[in-house]
Design an enzyme around this catalytic site. Sequence first.
Site, short mmCIF file in Angstrom:
data_model
loop_
_atom_site.label_atom_id
_atom_site.label_comp_id
_atom_site.label_asym_id
_atom_site.label_seq_id
_atom_site.Cartn_x
_atom_site.Cartn_y
_atom_site.Cartn_z
N ARG A 1 8.03 49.20 70.21
CA ARG A 1 9.40 49.04 70.71
C ARG A 1 10.29 50.24 70.42
O ARG A 1 11.44 50.29 70.85
CB ARG A 1 10.01 47.75 70.13
CG ARG A 1 9.40 46.52 70.76
CD ARG A 1 9.57 45.27 69.91
NE ARG A 1 9.00 44.10 70.58
CZ ARG A 1 7.71 43.82 70.68
NH1 ARG A 1 6.82 44.64 70.15
NH2 ARG A 1 7.29 42.74 71.31
N PHE B 1 23.16 45.73 70.04
CA PHE B 1 22.17 45.31 69.06
C PHE B 1 20.85 46.03 69.31
O PHE B 1 20.10 45.67 70.22
CB PHE B 1 21.98 43.79 69.14
CG PHE B 1 21.13 43.22 68.05
CD1 PHE B 1 21.65 43.02 66.78
CD2 PHE B 1 19.82 42.86 68.29
CE1 PHE B 1 20.88 42.48 65.77
CE2 PHE B 1 19.03 42.32 67.29
CZ PHE B 1 19.56 42.12 66.02
N PHE C 1 16.22 52.29 55.87
CA PHE C 1 15.00 51.55 55.57
C PHE C 1 14.16 51.45 56.84
O PHE C 1 14.67 51.11 57.90
CB PHE C 1 15.33 50.15 55.03
CG PHE C 1 14.17 49.47 54.39
CD1 PHE C 1 13.78 49.81 53.10
CD2 PHE C 1 13.44 48.52 55.06
CE1 PHE C 1 12.70 49.19 52.49
CE2 PHE C 1 12.36 47.89 54.48
CZ PHE C 1 11.98 48.23 53.19
N ALA D 1 19.25 47.25 57.24
CA ALA D 1 19.82 46.47 58.35
C ALA D 1 20.90 45.51 57.87
O ALA D 1 21.84 45.22 58.61
CB ALA D 1 18.70 45.70 59.06
N HIS E 1 12.62 36.80 53.06
CA HIS E 1 13.54 37.93 53.15
C HIS E 1 13.82 38.32 54.60
O HIS E 1 14.96 38.62 54.97
CB HIS E 1 12.97 39.11 52.36
CG HIS E 1 13.87 40.28 52.28
ND1 HIS E 1 13.66 41.43 53.01
CD2 HIS E 1 14.99 40.48 51.55
CE1 HIS E 1 14.63 42.29 52.73
NE2 HIS E 1 15.44 41.75 51.85
N VAL F 1 13.58 45.42 61.08
CA VAL F 1 13.25 44.43 60.07
C VAL F 1 11.87 43.89 60.45
O VAL F 1 11.70 43.34 61.53
CB VAL F 1 14.28 43.28 60.02
CG1 VAL F 1 13.96 42.32 58.88
CG2 VAL F 1 15.70 43.83 59.89
N ILE F 2 10.91 44.07 59.54
CA ILE F 2 9.53 43.65 59.80
C ILE F 2 9.20 42.46 58.90
O ILE F 2 9.43 42.51 57.69
CB ILE F 2 8.55 44.81 59.55
CG1 ILE F 2 8.92 46.00 60.47
CG2 ILE F 2 7.11 44.37 59.78
CD1 ILE F 2 8.19 47.29 60.14
#
EC number: 2.5.1.78
Length: 156
Positions: free
Chosen positions: A128, A114, A22, A57, A89, A82-83
């Site tokens: 990033r 991580f 994802f 994730a 969520h 993860v956005i």
Amino acid sequence: MNVIEGVVATPNARVAIAIARFNNFINDSLLDGAIDALKRIGQVSDDNITVVWVPGAYELPLVANVLAKTNRYDAVIALGTVIRGGTAHFEYVAGEASSGLSSVAMNSDIPVAFGVLTTESIEQAIERAGTKAGNKGAEAALTALEMINVIKAIKG
């Protein structure tokens, strides 16, 4: 006084990378950065790198745990993105991924690095993953390598 520090050059390290599909348009860059750092800086050979794809994730902790329990790897690197959206969520997925991966590291005695981006926007994630803010996949890989050596030094 004794000082223990790790180095990143770890040619014989066996490293597993668990990566979420994802948001793969971002995660692919994290993976490229991690593999480049492992090979170029850590001197890890292709044969000692295993990449495992998972749906998202949220699934990273389970796969990291299974990988750690095989005793075939010196470290696991978890990569994903993860956005934040308009619902809760984000908090659930980001929180569970973070705490789950930390739990794996604490219970397996191998480093679990991580490399999961938790960002407010797609733009922040892209920054990033190799543009303005460096590549967090590469940083996670270097962390994993250094921690392999720190733990080896502590254990003697």
